[in-house]
Every structure is written in structure tokens, then in C-alpha cells.
Design an enzyme around this catalytic site. Structure first.
Site, mmCIF file in Angstrom:
data_model
loop_
_atom_site.group_PDB
_atom_site.id
_atom_site.type_symbol
_atom_site.label_atom_id
_atom_site.label_comp_id
_atom_site.label_asym_id
_atom_site.label_seq_id
_atom_site.Cartn_x
_atom_site.Cartn_y
_atom_site.Cartn_z
ATOM 1 N N GLU A 169 21.728 -19.715 -16.941
ATOM 2 C CA GLU A 169 21.353 -18.807 -18.030
ATOM 3 C C GLU A 169 20.108 -19.279 -18.765
ATOM 4 O O GLU A 169 19.815 -18.812 -19.864
ATOM 5 C CB GLU A 169 22.518 -18.658 -19.020
ATOM 6 N N ASP B 187 26.669 -11.335 -14.803
ATOM 7 C CA ASP B 187 25.481 -10.932 -14.044
ATOM 8 C C ASP B 187 24.775 -9.766 -14.728
ATOM 9 O O ASP B 187 23.537 -9.704 -14.757
ATOM 10 C CB ASP B 187 25.872 -10.534 -12.624
ATOM 11 N N ASN C 165 31.322 -15.286 -19.169
ATOM 12 C CA ASN C 165 31.863 -15.261 -17.805
ATOM 13 C C ASN C 165 33.376 -15.400 -17.804
ATOM 14 O O ASN C 165 34.081 -14.687 -17.083
ATOM 15 C CB ASN C 165 31.243 -16.383 -16.976
#
Length: 364
Positions: free
Chosen positions: A279, A253, A244
Site C-alpha cells: 500500500e 484491491d 483487508n
């Protein structure tokens, strides 16, 4: 939710309804149904009066049948607001004329105003109060007029009027039953759709946390009852925060979405998997030993490791997964205990260097 087109009735109900008009789908289906019932009624009337050689009366119903067919055309051209007004007023005119001048007072044909009231409540939205209650009030007034000021019928004997009263009751009952059935069927579909939305993780398409834990309870209970093996697994994508931070949340995503599909493809049909949070994912493998689960999860781990996610910018993102396993035993008291053991095993897998599968055995 796109309309289903599995049979002729569904095709009729959804005629002229675009995929983007789901908000008013139920109301539009009722209008299509009403148009179809009007066409059937007019066709029946034309046949009855054709047999009596009253061809000018046949012409009267033919005009209204054309109006109903034109209503289908207008509906297909998205003039829905106009069509849903045409239907009740066309029906009202036909009921009044038929009841007072064609069938006579003893036919009870004016009881079909009940169907007009039902239409008003199923075709007009709650915010369209003026039209809804206006149609109902008009129906009540005209019903009263037919009841109080009858005009002797010119095309039907008293005996035939009695038969018509029975047929009117049956047709009214049939019409209401069909409308109610369509509305209830639509509500069931909507409820099923909402239930799926409530149980599905929007990003990954897998079961959400609540649903996967419900599956865990069910599969745990069945395994304990039937004395079958069952294994819980917690899967965690390695260094996901780094993905990220480095590539952006859109890339994160994408990784979650793609890897979710990969993981699901590696499981058996009877297994359950869902997003546990962030996650992390939970998989429950029923009728599976710990050894079998280790082999399956190791194959899954290798598949994930060999999967490279490519972003729209052409960036290739490698992904690995750490997995913790725990099996239920005859001494297990709660499914949460198994899940806790799997979480401990996951912690050990991460501590040992990630990208590996570790099984935690119960200690008593």
C-alpha cells in the site's frame, strides 16, 4: 493488444480480424497484405493484356482476382486456415502460367517465387513446418522448372521481356520491403506493449516499483545537473491491513485501484508516481520546492480523506493516507538518501497519528 486503425493500411491489414485474435494477429495481417498485393498484381496484368487485346488472358487474371477478393470474404468469416493456403497456391499457379506461357523465358517473372517463400515464413507459424517448408520446396521446384524448361512466350517480344525482367525485380523488391516493414512495425508495437506491461503495476495502472525508481534516478539526476529543486514523497494508506481483514482482499484491491487514480489526479503533469510495494507509493515532484510539495501533498491528503470507496455490496470504506517528504540538496550524494529521508518522515507521520504530511529536512 487491440489492432490499431489509424490509417487505410492498418484498416486493410486488420480487415476481418476480431479483437480476440491477438495471438495470430501478425500472421493474419500478412495474409491480408498478400491478398491485397495479389489484387494489385492481377489488376495490372488485366490492364497490360487488355491493351494487347488478349481478352482471354484478361479473363484468366480476372478469375484469380475474384479468388483473392473471395479470400478477403473468407477471412472476414474466420476461415483463416483455408485462406492462408489459397494465397500461395493461387500465386504459384499465376507465376508458372505467366512465366511460361504469357511473358516468356526472358521476362524472369518466375523470380516472384521469392515472394512466395517470404510469405511461407511470415504467414505460417513455426509449428506449421509441413506447410511452411512444403510451400518453399514447391516454389524452388517450380522455379527450377521455369528456369530449365522455358516455353517461348506468345504475347511478348524479346525487348518487352527485358523490360518485364526489370519490372519483376522492382515488384519483388517492393513486395519484400512492404512485408518486412509490416512485420517489423508489428514487432515494434508488440515490444512497446510488452515494455509498458513490464513498467506498469497491473492493479493500480501506475508505474511499478522498478519504473518509479527509474524515474526517481532520472529526475534526481536532472535536478542536480540543472540545480533545480526536487522533492521525493512516500505515501502509505493508513490501516490498510485492517481494510483487508475486515472487508476482504477484493475490497483492498478496489481501494488501491481507486485511490491510485485519486492520487495521480492531484499531481502535476511533470510529476511521477508509482506503486512502491503493498500500500506504499512513491511520488517525485520535479522543479518543486519543499514548501510547494507540502501544500500539494496536503491537498492530496485531504482529497483522499474525502474520498469514500463503495464496494459492490454497498459497503463504504473511508481511506486516509500518511505522507513523508524529503527534498534534495546540493550536498545530496544519492537519490536513495532522499528516499530514506522521506521514509523517515513517513514513519514520523504515522507515529504522530497518521493522516498527515511531515517533511524531513536533511542534516549535515
Amino acid at each position: 493488444m487491440p489492432p490499431s486503425k489509424n490509417n487505410w493500411l492498418e484498416k486493410l491489414l486488420n480487415f476481418g480480424i476480431s479483437e480476440g485474435s491477438a495471438n495470430n494477429l501478425n500472421y493474419k495481417q500478412v495474409v491480408n497484405l498478400a491478398l491485397a498485393l495479389l489484387c494489385v498484381t492481377d489488376a495490372g496484368m488485366m490492364l497490360v493484356f487488355a491493351l494487347q487485346q488478349a481478352f482471354w488472358v484478361v479473363g484468366f487474371y480476372a478469375i484469380f482476382m475474384v479468388i483473392s477478393l473471395f479470400g478477403f470474404y473468407l477471412h472476414s468469416r474466420h476461415y483463416f486456415s483455408l485462406v492462408k493456403l489459397i494465397v500461395p497456391f493461387s500465386t504459384i499457379v499465376q507465376i508458372v502460367v505467366t512465366s511460361l506461357y504469357f511473358f516468356g523465358p526472358g521476362s524472369d517473372f518466375h523470380w516472384l517465387f521469392v515472394t512466395v517463400a517470404a510469405y511461407a515464413f511470415t504467414a505460417f507459424r513455426p509449428d506449421e513446418k509441413i506447410m511452411r517448408y512444403g510451400v518453399v520446396l514447391l516454389s524452388v521446384m517450380l522455379f527450377t522448372a521455369c528456369e530449365i524448361f522455358p516455353v517461348e512466350g506468345v504475347h511478348m517480344s524479346n525487348a518487352d521481356q527485358g523490360l518485364t525482367a526489370v519490372l519483376t525485380f522492382l515488384w519483388t523488391l517492393f513486395t519484400l520491403a512492404v512485408v518486412i516493414n509490416v512485420v517489423i512495425a508489428r514487432l515494434r508495437k508488440v515490444n512497446d506493449y510488452l515494455r509498458v506491461l513490464a513498467e506498469k503495476d497491473e492493479l493500480t495502472g501506475l508505474a511499478n516499483r522498478r519504473k518509479v525508481l527509474t524515474n526517481a534516478v532520472t529526475m534526481y539526476t536532472e535536478a542536480m545537473y540543472y540545480h533545480q529543486p526536487c522533492v521525493f514523497a512516500i505515501l502509505d494508506l493508513d490501516h490498510f491491513k485492517r481494510i483487508n481483514d475486515t472487508f476482504g482482499h477484493d475490497a483492498g484491491d478496489l481501494v488501491l485501484s481507486e485511490i491510485s487514480g485519486v492520487m495521480q489526479s492531484c499531481l502535476n503533469k511533470g510529476d511521477a508516481i508509482g506503486r512502491y510495494g503493498g500500500e506504499e507509493f512513491v511520488a517525485i515532484m520535479g522543479n518543486t520546492t519543499l514548501t510547494e510539495a507540502q501544500q500539494k501533498m496536503d491537498s492530496l491528503r485531504e482529497t483522499v480523506e474525502n474520498t469514500y470507496i463503495t464496494t459492490e455490496k454497498g459497503i463504504v470504506i473511508p481511506v486516509t493516507v500518511s505522507i513523508g517528504l524529503a527534498a534534495i540538496s546540493s550536498q545530496t550524494k544519492r537519490y536513495e538518501d532522499v528516499l530514506a529521508l522521506a521514509d523517515t518522515a513517513l514513519y514520523q507521520a504515522k507515529k504522530a497519528g497518521r493522516n498527515r504530511v511531515i517533511a524531513q529536512h536533511p542534516t549535515f
